[in-house]
Design a protein around this motif. Structure first.
Motif, mmCIF file in Angstrom:
data_model
loop_
_atom_site.group_PDB
_atom_site.id
_atom_site.type_symbol
_atom_site.label_atom_id
_atom_site.label_comp_id
_atom_site.label_asym_id
_atom_site.label_seq_id
_atom_site.Cartn_x
_atom_site.Cartn_y
_atom_site.Cartn_z
ATOM 1 N N CYS A 134 -21.325 1.628 -4.120
ATOM 2 C CA CYS A 134 -22.199 2.326 -3.162
ATOM 3 C C CYS A 134 -23.143 1.356 -2.474
ATOM 4 O O CYS A 134 -23.372 1.446 -1.260
ATOM 5 C CB CYS A 134 -22.993 3.423 -3.881
ATOM 6 N N ASP A 135 -23.711 0.424 -3.238
ATOM 7 C CA ASP A 135 -24.626 -0.560 -2.647
ATOM 8 C C ASP A 135 -23.955 -1.355 -1.531
ATOM 9 O O ASP A 135 -24.568 -1.668 -0.512
ATOM 10 C CB ASP A 135 -25.129 -1.530 -3.714
ATOM 11 N N TYR A 136 -22.685 -1.698 -1.727
ATOM 12 C CA TYR A 136 -21.973 -2.512 -0.744
ATOM 13 C C TYR A 136 -21.243 -1.679 0.303
ATOM 14 O O TYR A 136 -20.525 -2.227 1.147
ATOM 15 C CB TYR A 136 -20.995 -3.445 -1.465
ATOM 16 N N GLY A 137 -21.433 -0.362 0.254
ATOM 17 C CA GLY A 137 -20.801 0.500 1.243
ATOM 18 C C GLY A 137 -19.295 0.536 1.128
ATOM 19 O O GLY A 137 -18.593 0.806 2.110
ATOM 20 N N ALA A 138 -18.785 0.283 -0.078
ATOM 21 C CA ALA A 138 -17.337 0.215 -0.267
ATOM 22 C C ALA A 138 -16.687 1.592 -0.408
ATOM 23 O O ALA A 138 -15.467 1.702 -0.312
ATOM 24 C CB ALA A 138 -17.015 -0.620 -1.506
ATOM 25 N N ILE A 139 -17.485 2.625 -0.656
ATOM 26 C CA ILE A 139 -16.945 3.975 -0.803
ATOM 27 C C ILE A 139 -17.821 4.972 -0.052
ATOM 28 O O ILE A 139 -19.009 4.733 0.184
ATOM 29 C CB ILE A 139 -16.848 4.412 -2.281
ATOM 30 N N ARG A 140 -17.202 6.082 0.339
ATOM 31 C CA ARG A 140 -17.925 7.197 0.921
ATOM 32 C C ARG A 140 -18.302 8.169 -0.190
ATOM 33 O O ARG A 140 -17.720 8.140 -1.280
ATOM 34 C CB ARG A 140 -17.069 7.900 1.976
ATOM 35 N N ILE A 167 -28.356 16.998 -4.560
ATOM 36 C CA ILE A 167 -28.366 15.895 -3.603
ATOM 37 C C ILE A 167 -28.333 16.470 -2.195
ATOM 38 O O ILE A 167 -27.524 17.348 -1.886
ATOM 39 C CB ILE A 167 -27.162 14.970 -3.835
ATOM 40 N N SER A 168 -29.184 15.970 -1.320
ATOM 41 C CA SER A 168 -29.309 16.527 0.026
ATOM 42 C C SER A 168 -28.149 16.119 0.924
ATOM 43 O O SER A 168 -27.578 15.025 0.796
ATOM 44 C CB SER A 168 -30.631 16.086 0.671
ATOM 45 N N ASP A 169 -27.822 17.015 1.855
ATOM 46 C CA ASP A 169 -26.806 16.705 2.862
ATOM 47 C C ASP A 169 -27.240 15.515 3.712
ATOM 48 O O ASP A 169 -26.409 14.694 4.129
ATOM 49 C CB ASP A 169 -26.573 17.921 3.768
ATOM 50 N N GLU A 170 -28.534 15.418 3.976
ATOM 51 C CA GLU A 170 -29.064 14.318 4.796
ATOM 52 C C GLU A 170 -28.762 12.960 4.158
ATOM 53 O O GLU A 170 -28.341 12.012 4.834
ATOM 54 C CB GLU A 170 -30.569 14.480 4.980
ATOM 55 N N SER A 171 -28.966 12.868 2.838
ATOM 56 C CA SER A 171 -28.718 11.605 2.148
ATOM 57 C C SER A 171 -27.235 11.240 2.181
ATOM 58 O O SER A 171 -26.876 10.082 2.439
ATOM 59 C CB SER A 171 -29.207 11.693 0.700
ATOM 60 N N LEU A 172 -26.378 12.225 1.922
ATOM 61 C CA LEU A 172 -24.938 11.956 1.934
ATOM 62 C C LEU A 172 -24.475 11.525 3.328
ATOM 63 O O LEU A 172 -23.685 10.575 3.468
ATOM 64 C CB LEU A 172 -24.171 13.202 1.480
ATOM 65 N N ALA A 173 -24.974 12.218 4.357
ATOM 66 C CA ALA A 173 -24.588 11.878 5.725
ATOM 67 C C ALA A 173 -25.062 10.473 6.092
ATOM 68 O O ALA A 173 -24.336 9.712 6.751
ATOM 69 C CB ALA A 173 -25.153 12.909 6.696
ATOM 70 N N TYR A 174 -26.263 10.117 5.659
ATOM 71 C CA TYR A 174 -26.795 8.780 5.961
ATOM 72 C C TYR A 174 -25.905 7.709 5.336
ATOM 73 O O TYR A 174 -25.562 6.707 5.988
ATOM 74 C CB TYR A 174 -28.224 8.653 5.435
ATOM 75 N N HIS A 175 -25.552 7.913 4.063
ATOM 76 C CA HIS A 175 -24.694 6.929 3.397
ATOM 77 C C HIS A 175 -23.358 6.789 4.135
ATOM 78 O O HIS A 175 -22.906 5.664 4.412
ATOM 79 C CB HIS A 175 -24.436 7.333 1.944
ATOM 80 N N ASN A 176 -22.744 7.903 4.446
ATOM 81 C CA ASN A 176 -21.418 7.874 5.068
ATOM 82 C C ASN A 176 -21.443 7.317 6.483
ATOM 83 O O ASN A 176 -20.499 6.650 6.918
ATOM 84 C CB ASN A 176 -20.784 9.264 5.030
ATOM 85 N N ASP A 177 -22.539 7.593 7.198
ATOM 86 C CA ASP A 177 -22.635 7.138 8.595
ATOM 87 C C ASP A 177 -23.179 5.721 8.741
ATOM 88 O O ASP A 177 -22.788 4.993 9.652
ATOM 89 C CB ASP A 177 -23.534 8.099 9.399
#
Length: 206
Positions: A169-175, A189-199
């Protein structure tokens, strides 16, 4: 307090009631109200806190019906490659020169969330046993706290992970897909946090 200890440190009101009923078979008619009052009277997370012993915590606030025992929240064990300086009580690197690639933030809130999940990774379900009596996990802030991200240190921005999934997750290797995330009562876990990570994080060059 004993009921939560038997539950492993946290549980829903339903879980707590079931344990109390096992411990005390002859209970008055209003005993569930008494249990709720005792918990909320002794939690600084409650508006009804009586400023006695602060025994209980609620990670994401009242109304969710999930409580934890503060005494069950333990310090994350330090790795053996750090030397403890007994004179000043600080953790000191064995070598003077080092590079830091990832930062693990072990906040009190992170420890509470990890207790709710019993140190089980929310992606693979594994809990890492570092001793016969102690498990280990890491709390990942989905929107990173530092730098340009300036994410919030709140429970809805935290996911509990094993070291492998934390690094990914730290390296952005997975969604992060909500359907693949293992839930626990009292932690959302908030939708906002998940969307931020994925985007913004997933697929980015570290």
């Amino acid at each position: 307090m004993t009921a939560l200890e038997r539950l492993g440190g946290s549980g829903t009101y339903s879980d707590i009631y079931a344990e109390v009923a096992k411990l005390r078979p002859n209970l008055p008619r209003t005993w569930k109200d008494v249990v709720r009052r005792v918990v909320e009277d002794r939690s600084s997370d409650s508006a009804g806190f009586k400023h006695h012993e602060d025994l209980f915590f609620s990670v994401q606030g009242l109304g969710r019906g999930v409580w934890g025992l503060r005494s069950a929240v333990t310090e994350t064990p330090a790795a053996v490659d750090l030397r403890i300086d007994l004179l000043v009580g600080n953790l000191v690197p064995v070598r003077a020169k080092q590079l830091t690639y990832r930062v693990l933030r072990d906040t009190p809130l992170a420890r509470e969330v990890k207790l709710l999940h019993r140190d089980r990774c929310q992606l693979c379900g594994e809990a890492l046993w570092v001793s016969p009596s102690q498990t280990y996990s890491e709390a990942h802030h989905i929107i990173p706290l530092g730098g340009k991200h300036n994410g919030p240190d709140i429970a809805s921005n935290i996911i509990v992970l094993c070291p492998n999934h934390h690094a990914l997750c730290d390296y952005g290797a997975i969604r992060l897909d909500r359907a693949s995330i293992r839930p626990a009562a009292g932690h959302y876990i908030s939708d906002e946090s998940l969307a931020y990570h994925n985007d913004r994080i997933a697929g980015a060059v570290a």
